[in-house]
Design an enzyme around this catalytic site. Sequence first.
Site, PDB file in Angstrom:
ATOM      1  N   HIS A  79      22.470  45.541 -26.062  1.00 26.77           N
ATOM      2  CA  HIS A  79      21.879  44.403 -26.772  1.00 26.77           C
ATOM      3  C   HIS A  79      22.466  43.106 -26.200  1.00 26.77           C
ATOM      4  O   HIS A  79      23.684  42.987 -26.072  1.00 26.77           O
ATOM      5  CB  HIS A  79      22.247  44.443 -28.256  1.00 26.77           C
ATOM      6  CG  HIS A  79      21.659  45.594 -29.020  1.00 26.77           C
ATOM      7  ND1 HIS A  79      20.576  45.444 -29.857  1.00 26.77           N
ATOM      8  CD2 HIS A  79      22.013  46.896 -29.103  1.00 26.77           C
ATOM      9  CE1 HIS A  79      20.292  46.615 -30.433  1.00 26.77           C
ATOM     10  NE2 HIS A  79      21.161  47.520 -29.983  1.00 26.77           N
ATOM     11  N   HIS A 110      21.163  51.659 -24.433  1.00 21.40           N
ATOM     12  CA  HIS A 110      20.675  50.285 -24.283  1.00 21.40           C
ATOM     13  C   HIS A 110      21.756  49.302 -24.669  1.00 21.40           C
ATOM     14  O   HIS A 110      22.531  49.532 -25.582  1.00 21.40           O
ATOM     15  CB  HIS A 110      19.417  50.038 -25.134  1.00 21.40           C
ATOM     16  CG  HIS A 110      19.556  50.451 -26.566  1.00 21.40           C
ATOM     17  ND1 HIS A 110      19.480  51.758 -26.983  1.00 21.40           N
ATOM     18  CD2 HIS A 110      19.793  49.723 -27.684  1.00 21.40           C
ATOM     19  CE1 HIS A 110      19.650  51.827 -28.290  1.00 21.40           C
ATOM     20  NE2 HIS A 110      19.853  50.607 -28.743  1.00 21.40           N
TER      21      HIS A 110
END
Length: 137
Positions: free
Chosen positions: A102, A100
Site C-alpha cells: 500500500h 501487495h
Amino acid sequence: METDCLFCKIVNGEVPSLKIYEDEFTFAFLDIHPINRGHTLVVPKEHHQNIYTVPQSVFQHVMDTVRILAPKIKQAVAADGINIGINNETAAGQLVFHLHAHIIPRFNDDGHAHWHGNPYQTGEIETIKDIITQEFK
Ligand code: AMP
Ligand code: ZN
C-alpha cells in the site's frame, strides 16, 4: 496466475482497475476504497501470497516500483507524507492473498490516528530480543 485471485485478474485485465503504472514485473493501481485520495496498491505480476512466500527478486521489483511511485503520488495529490504498508495474514489485516504494498498519501489534517505504542514490562525487551535473534541461529 491463480484463477481465483482478484489481483491476478486485475493484472491480466479480467477485472478492471485504474492503472497508474506497469512494468515487466509489477502493476500499480488505485485502491478502490482509499484511506486517502491517491492510495495505490503495487503488486507483482507473479502470484505470491505474502512476505513469507515471495522470492527475493520479486519483492525487490515491488519495492523498486514503490520507491518510484511514492514521491510522484505525493506530488500529484499534494500530500504531506506517505505510509508504505504490507499486510500479511488475516490477523494483520490482509484481505487479498496476493502480495501487495500500500502507498498511502497522508495529510497533516487527515484525522487518521497513528498506531499507539505500548511500553514493555521491565526486562521484557531483552527477552524479546533474545527470542527473535534465536530464530537466526
Ligand atoms: P489488504 O487488506 O492489505 O489485503 O488490502 C486489500 C486492499 O484491496 C483494500 O485496501 C481494498 O480496498 C483493495 N481492493 C479490493 N478490491 C479492489 C479492487 N477491485 N480494485 C482496487 N482495490 C481493491
Ligand atoms: Zn494473484
